[in-house]
Write a protein that holds these residues in place. Sequence first.
Motif, PDB file in Angstrom:
ATOM      1  N   TYR A 169       0.893  -1.166   0.000  1.00 41.51           N
ATOM      2  CA  TYR A 169       0.000   0.000   0.000  1.00 41.51           C
ATOM      3  C   TYR A 169       0.924   1.206   0.000  1.00 41.51           C
ATOM      4  CZ  TYR A 169      -3.528   3.282   1.981  1.00 41.51           C
ATOM      5  OH  TYR A 169      -4.388   4.337   2.226  1.00 41.51           O
ATOM      6  N   VAL A 170       0.901   2.003  -1.075  1.00 44.46           N
ATOM      7  CA  VAL A 170       1.870   3.079  -1.229  1.00 44.46           C
ATOM      8  C   VAL A 170       1.171   4.430  -1.227  1.00 44.46           C
ATOM      9  CG1 VAL A 170       1.808   2.972  -3.764  1.00 44.46           C
ATOM     10  CG2 VAL A 170       3.845   3.859  -2.621  1.00 44.46           C
ATOM     11  N   GLU A 171       1.833   5.412  -0.631  1.00 39.15           N
ATOM     12  CA  GLU A 171       1.275   6.762  -0.601  1.00 39.15           C
ATOM     13  C   GLU A 171       1.197   7.350  -2.008  1.00 39.15           C
ATOM     14  OE1 GLU A 171      -0.226   9.068   1.009  1.00 39.15           O
ATOM     15  OE2 GLU A 171      -0.446   7.879   2.820  1.00 39.15           O
ATOM     16  N   LYS A 172       0.402   8.398  -2.107  1.00 41.00           N
ATOM     17  CA  LYS A 172       0.274   9.095  -3.376  1.00 41.00           C
ATOM     18  C   LYS A 172       1.128  10.365  -3.333  1.00 41.00           C
ATOM     19  CE  LYS A 172      -1.482  12.570  -1.691  1.00 41.00           C
ATOM     20  NZ  LYS A 172      -0.863  13.872  -1.947  1.00 41.00           N
ATOM     21  N   PRO A 173       1.509  10.927  -4.510  1.00 40.03           N
ATOM     22  CA  PRO A 173       1.424  10.295  -5.814  1.00 40.03           C
ATOM     23  C   PRO A 173       2.143   8.950  -5.798  1.00 40.03           C
ATOM     24  CG  PRO A 173       2.095  12.594  -6.019  1.00 40.03           C
ATOM     25  CD  PRO A 173       2.176  12.236  -4.573  1.00 40.03           C
ATOM     26  N   MET A 174       1.678   8.036  -6.645  1.00 37.14           N
ATOM     27  CA  MET A 174       2.168   6.660  -6.626  1.00 37.14           C
ATOM     28  C   MET A 174       3.682   6.587  -6.837  1.00 37.14           C
ATOM     29  SD  MET A 174       0.694   3.633  -9.023  1.00 37.14           S
ATOM     30  CE  MET A 174       1.589   2.111  -9.330  1.00 37.14           C
ATOM     31  N   ALA A 175       4.224   7.468  -7.672  1.00 38.36           N
ATOM     32  CA  ALA A 175       5.663   7.508  -7.950  1.00 38.36           C
ATOM     33  C   ALA A 175       5.993   8.846  -8.588  1.00 38.36           C
ATOM     34  CB  ALA A 175       6.063   6.344  -8.855  1.00 38.36           C
ATOM     35  N   LEU A 176       7.230   9.002  -9.046  1.00 34.70           N
ATOM     36  CA  LEU A 176       7.645  10.275  -9.634  1.00 34.70           C
ATOM     37  C   LEU A 176       6.952  10.565 -10.958  1.00 34.70           C
ATOM     38  CD1 LEU A 176      11.507  10.319  -9.033  1.00 34.70           C
ATOM     39  CD2 LEU A 176       9.775  11.697  -7.866  1.00 34.70           C
ATOM     40  N   ASN A 177       6.600   9.519 -11.707  1.00 32.86           N
ATOM     41  CA  ASN A 177       6.010   9.703 -13.028  1.00 32.86           C
ATOM     42  C   ASN A 177       5.327   8.419 -13.460  1.00 32.86           C
ATOM     43  OD1 ASN A 177       8.165   7.985 -14.070  1.00 32.86           O
ATOM     44  ND2 ASN A 177       9.476   9.792 -13.842  1.00 32.86           N
ATOM     45  N   ALA A 178       4.677   8.469 -14.606  1.00 33.66           N
ATOM     46  CA  ALA A 178       3.922   7.314 -15.095  1.00 33.66           C
ATOM     47  C   ALA A 178       4.825   6.132 -15.414  1.00 33.66           C
ATOM     48  CB  ALA A 178       3.116   7.713 -16.331  1.00 33.66           C
ATOM     49  N   ALA A 179       6.044   6.393 -15.878  1.00 31.11           N
ATOM     50  CA  ALA A 179       6.963   5.301 -16.207  1.00 31.11           C
ATOM     51  C   ALA A 179       7.305   4.492 -14.958  1.00 31.11           C
ATOM     52  CB  ALA A 179       8.226   5.855 -16.855  1.00 31.11           C
ATOM     53  N   GLU A 180       7.562   5.153 -13.843  1.00 30.60           N
ATOM     54  CA  GLU A 180       7.839   4.428 -12.604  1.00 30.60           C
ATOM     55  C   GLU A 180       6.614   3.643 -12.147  1.00 30.60           C
ATOM     56  OE1 GLU A 180      11.426   6.875 -10.375  1.00 30.60           O
ATOM     57  OE2 GLU A 180       9.445   6.794  -9.447  1.00 30.60           O
ATOM     58  N   CYS A 181       5.438   4.224 -12.311  1.00 28.70           N
ATOM     59  CA  CYS A 181       4.207   3.511 -11.947  1.00 28.70           C
ATOM     60  C   CYS A 181       4.065   2.228 -12.757  1.00 28.70           C
ATOM     61  CB  CYS A 181       2.988   4.398 -12.179  1.00 28.70           C
ATOM     62  SG  CYS A 181       2.902   5.846 -11.130  1.00 28.70           S
ATOM     63  N   GLU A 182       4.351   2.302 -14.041  1.00 32.02           N
ATOM     64  CA  GLU A 182       4.249   1.119 -14.889  1.00 32.02           C
ATOM     65  C   GLU A 182       5.245   0.051 -14.454  1.00 32.02           C
ATOM     66  OE1 GLU A 182       3.479  -1.818 -17.519  1.00 32.02           O
ATOM     67  OE2 GLU A 182       2.208  -0.168 -16.849  1.00 32.02           O
ATOM     68  N   ALA A 183       6.451   0.460 -14.060  1.00 31.80           N
ATOM     69  CA  ALA A 183       7.432  -0.509 -13.571  1.00 31.80           C
ATOM     70  C   ALA A 183       6.922  -1.210 -12.316  1.00 31.80           C
ATOM     71  CB  ALA A 183       8.763   0.190 -13.291  1.00 31.80           C
ATOM     72  N   MET A 184       6.277  -0.479 -11.436  1.00 34.35           N
ATOM     73  CA  MET A 184       5.700  -1.068 -10.218  1.00 34.35           C
ATOM     74  C   MET A 184       4.587  -2.051 -10.575  1.00 34.35           C
ATOM     75  SD  MET A 184       5.611   2.565  -8.181  1.00 34.35           S
ATOM     76  CE  MET A 184       4.764   2.068  -6.680  1.00 34.35           C
ATOM     77  N   ASN A 185       3.713  -1.638 -11.481  1.00 34.61           N
ATOM     78  CA  ASN A 185       2.606  -2.512 -11.879  1.00 34.61           C
ATOM     79  C   ASN A 185       3.107  -3.758 -12.606  1.00 34.61           C
ATOM     80  OD1 ASN A 185       0.261  -1.244 -10.857  1.00 34.61           O
ATOM     81  ND2 ASN A 185       0.360   0.299 -12.466  1.00 34.61           N
ATOM     82  N   GLN A 186       4.183  -3.621 -13.362  1.00 32.48           N
ATOM     83  CA  GLN A 186       4.742  -4.779 -14.051  1.00 32.48           C
ATOM     84  C   GLN A 186       5.218  -5.824 -13.055  1.00 32.48           C
ATOM     85  OE1 GLN A 186       4.622  -5.485 -17.245  1.00 32.48           O
ATOM     86  NE2 GLN A 186       5.639  -7.463 -16.863  1.00 32.48           N
ATOM     87  N   VAL A 187       5.867  -5.386 -11.989  1.00 30.07           N
ATOM     88  CA  VAL A 187       6.310  -6.330 -10.957  1.00 30.07           C
ATOM     89  C   VAL A 187       5.108  -6.951 -10.245  1.00 30.07           C
ATOM     90  CG1 VAL A 187       7.568  -6.553  -8.770  1.00 30.07           C
ATOM     91  CG2 VAL A 187       8.535  -5.197 -10.638  1.00 30.07           C
ATOM     92  N   SER A 188       4.081  -6.164 -10.004  1.00 30.45           N
ATOM     93  CA  SER A 188       2.874  -6.711  -9.388  1.00 30.45           C
ATOM     94  C   SER A 188       2.259  -7.791 -10.268  1.00 30.45           C
ATOM     95  CB  SER A 188       1.852  -5.588  -9.142  1.00 30.45           C
ATOM     96  OG  SER A 188       0.659  -6.092  -8.581  1.00 30.45           O
ATOM     97  N   ARG A 189       2.221  -7.531 -11.586  1.00 32.37           N
ATOM     98  CA  ARG A 189       1.674  -8.537 -12.498  1.00 32.37           C
ATOM     99  C   ARG A 189       2.560  -9.781 -12.558  1.00 32.37           C
ATOM    100  NH1 ARG A 189       0.318  -3.662 -15.489  1.00 32.37           N
ATOM    101  NH2 ARG A 189       2.319  -3.761 -16.617  1.00 32.37           N
ATOM    102  N   GLU A 190       3.871  -9.584 -12.594  1.00 33.86           N
ATOM    103  CA  GLU A 190       4.798 -10.712 -12.688  1.00 33.86           C
ATOM    104  C   GLU A 190       4.740 -11.602 -11.448  1.00 33.86           C
ATOM    105  OE1 GLU A 190       8.635  -9.039 -13.222  1.00 33.86           O
ATOM    106  OE2 GLU A 190       8.290  -8.421 -15.302  1.00 33.86           O
TER     107      GLU A 190
END
Length: 323
Positions: free
Chosen positions: A94-115
């Motif tokens: 459970y991470v505070e908002k904003p989720m990360a510095l930018n959308a690219a970092e968010c996608e990297a986080m979501n990719q690990v969650s999916r993997e």
Amino acid sequence: MESVQWGIIGCGDVTEVKSGPAFAKAPHSSLVAVMRRDARKAADYAQRHNVPTWYTDADALINDPTVNAVYIATPPDSHADYAIRAMRAGKPVYVEKPMALNAAECEAMNQVSRETGVPLFVAFYRRALPYFLKVKELVDSGVIGQVRSVSIQLNWPPNERELGPQAGWRVSPAISGGGLFHDLAAHQFDFLEFLLGPIESASGITRNQAGLYTADDIVVGTFEFASGVLGTGSWCFTVNPEQRIEQTQLVGSTGKITFSFFENFVITIDTAAGSETITVPFPEHVQQPLIELIVTDLRGRGKSPSTGETGARTSQILDWIAG
């Protein structure tokens, strides 16, 4: 997961009232460990909040066998790193908002969650607060007809905490990803998508007019929802106190709703029948309703309305507007 045993990375101001106590008050949830790099502050927080274990090293908390979920409450520049480390260790995040510095970092986080299959949630807690659920109920009821447009206006005077050589991280783009716009508009865009569906395009202009810090201090933007609803917004953080205003208006085919994201508990509905106001106070711990839904989700008995996927959408909108 029968009981969710949380560890907090970064037990700073946001965890004192908004979130921290809620982990112990939510059913089937407890707070078992906290981490802060300053040992004295970590020990003090643990003592005041009756937390049995404290650390100065994030990996030590992540690898603590009594911790089976991790709340990351550090500034945004470390969100992706800590979240990915926790998810690779098999711990839901459970991470505070904003989720990360930018959308690219968010996608990297979501990719690990999916993997890994490890859940990822974001602290956009307005999706669970009674005040904002009332706004959604009103819109869904059709009391103002079909929503045509959204108008956000936020003019605030400078905050002493954000000025001078000791200015806070919120006005340091390298740490926050932007400025106060990123910190505050993130909540606004996340809820508006929850309310009206996805925003498919957005653009804006940002400037630093007053030179009080390095981040932009004024932003104007336009955005369009997939449904056809159009939106405008303006955010200025260097006005005189007399010009302070914070309101959002939803204009519909038969009326309008005016509400506040940050400053009051009043919702105003204006239609041909007249004007009505509704007051819905916030709970003591504003993140508790969302935390309870996340615990329910982790226990396999429900779904959280705020996930890594929804959180990443908000960061994309911020990137579109502010670059």
